[in-house]
Design an enzyme around this catalytic site. Structure first.
Site, PDB file in Angstrom:
ATOM      1  N   SER A 109      -2.965  -8.100   2.992  1.00 53.30           N
ATOM      2  CA  SER A 109      -3.420  -8.073   4.570  1.00 53.30           C
ATOM      3  C   SER A 109      -3.295  -9.214   5.048  1.00 53.30           C
ATOM      4  O   SER A 109      -2.649  -9.383   6.302  1.00 53.30           O
ATOM      5  CB  SER A 109      -4.279  -6.801   4.838  1.00 53.30           C
ATOM      6  OG  SER A 109      -4.039  -5.629   4.251  1.00 53.30           O
TER       7      SER A 109
ATOM      8  N   HIS B 186       1.136  -1.131  -0.016  1.00 57.06           N
ATOM      9  CA  HIS B 186      -0.093   0.083   0.005  1.00 57.06           C
ATOM     10  C   HIS B 186       0.856   1.320   0.157  1.00 57.06           C
ATOM     11  O   HIS B 186       0.757   2.013  -0.611  1.00 57.06           O
ATOM     12  CB  HIS B 186      -0.982  -0.094   1.328  1.00 57.06           C
ATOM     13  CG  HIS B 186      -1.888  -1.047   1.384  1.00 57.06           C
ATOM     14  ND1 HIS B 186      -2.001  -2.052   2.415  1.00 57.06           N
ATOM     15  CD2 HIS B 186      -3.053  -1.052   0.431  1.00 57.06           C
ATOM     16  CE1 HIS B 186      -3.021  -2.647   2.272  1.00 57.06           C
ATOM     17  NE2 HIS B 186      -3.669  -2.403   1.088  1.00 57.06           N
TER      18      HIS B 186
ATOM     19  N   LYS C 205     -17.547  -6.297   7.538  1.00 55.40           N
ATOM     20  CA  LYS C 205     -16.481  -6.947   7.295  1.00 55.40           C
ATOM     21  C   LYS C 205     -15.949  -7.277   8.585  1.00 55.40           C
ATOM     22  O   LYS C 205     -15.472  -6.306   9.277  1.00 55.40           O
ATOM     23  CB  LYS C 205     -15.573  -6.296   6.253  1.00 55.40           C
ATOM     24  CG  LYS C 205     -14.648  -7.003   5.487  1.00 55.40           C
ATOM     25  CD  LYS C 205     -13.845  -6.222   4.422  1.00 55.40           C
ATOM     26  CE  LYS C 205     -12.729  -7.021   3.941  1.00 55.40           C
ATOM     27  NZ  LYS C 205     -12.041  -6.165   2.945  1.00 55.40           N
TER      28      LYS C 205
ATOM     29  N   ARG D  55      -2.259  -5.266  -8.506  1.00 63.80           N
ATOM     30  CA  ARG D  55      -1.130  -6.188  -8.069  1.00 63.80           C
ATOM     31  C   ARG D  55      -0.784  -7.153  -9.436  1.00 63.80           C
ATOM     32  O   ARG D  55       0.083  -7.603  -9.630  1.00 63.80           O
ATOM     33  CB  ARG D  55      -1.313  -6.941  -6.914  1.00 63.80           C
ATOM     34  CG  ARG D  55      -1.066  -6.033  -5.714  1.00 63.80           C
ATOM     35  CD  ARG D  55      -1.887  -6.555  -4.302  1.00 63.80           C
ATOM     36  NE  ARG D  55      -2.969  -6.959  -4.639  1.00 63.80           N
ATOM     37  CZ  ARG D  55      -3.959  -7.674  -3.933  1.00 63.80           C
ATOM     38  NH1 ARG D  55      -3.211  -8.369  -2.909  1.00 63.80           N
ATOM     39  NH2 ARG D  55      -5.074  -7.751  -3.605  1.00 63.80           N
TER      40      ARG D  55
END
Ligand code: COA
Length: 158
Positions: free
Chosen positions: A129, A18, A42, A91
């Protein structure tokens, strides 16, 4: 006119991937607001307060970067804060499909807000993450992959 961009995400936690996107984007805009999406549906590893703290530690020295959170829509936040652009990182090809539909939803809400995509540098393309979390929980050294503030937060939560 000031060129303001929003960099939205969960940042649970923020990674060097990030940060790589952020640092490159910060050269293209006058101001960037990192926006933590406070999505109560979430499951989060870190609270919004913890994520704010980790990000603030990670962006020290980047003078045109601010950090905030919202429970609402990203594009609405952007409009309210005078930002015409969102920033997202790509990515791999697998990110494209998700970004395509997210962009379509954002465009439906407000077509005046455009998203600018930065391609991850090779060394950062595999980081996510949840990988960071799995690596940490398995005892693998995460310090080359995340800012110091993230390692510190993990240590505090032990
Ligand atoms: N480096 C490292 N990891 C990266 C990365 C990069 N450059 N780019 C993406 N990722 C990873 C994240 O670490 C995260 O990994 P995880 O799933 O293992 O936790 C994953 O990719 C997705 O993360 P993120 O970019 O934060 O996307 P998201 O799906 O969590 O968040 C929002 C998307 C928050 C931008 C979007 O849902 C949003 O704007 N929400 C607010 C409500 C809204 O406006 N919705 C829009 C239309 S209804």
């Amino acid at each position: 006119m000031k060129r303001i961009a929003i960099y939205p995400g969960s940042f649970d936690p923020i990674t060097n991937g990030h940060l790589d996107i952020l640092k490159r984007a910060s050269k293209a805009f006058d101001e960037i607001i990192i926006l933590i999406a406070d999505n109560s549906n979430k499951h989060s590893r870190f609270s919004v307060k913890e994520r704010l703290e980790m990000i603030k530690g990670a962006v020290e020295g980047l003078n045109n970067v601010k950090v905030d959170s919202t429970k609402g829509l990203t594009v609405k936040y952007a409009k309210e804060h005078g930002a015409n652009f969102l920033i997202r990182g790509l990515r791999a090809v697998s990110d494209f499909e998700y970004e395509f539909s997210l962009n379509a939803a954002n465009e439906y809400i407000d077509h005046e807000i455009d998203t600018v995509y930065f391609m991850s540098t090779t060394g950062h393309a595999f980081i996510s993450s949840s990988y960071i979390d799995s690596l940490y929980q398995s005892g693998v050294d995460i310090s080359p992959l995340v800012p110091k503030s993230v390692v510190k937060m993990y240590e505090q939560k032990k």
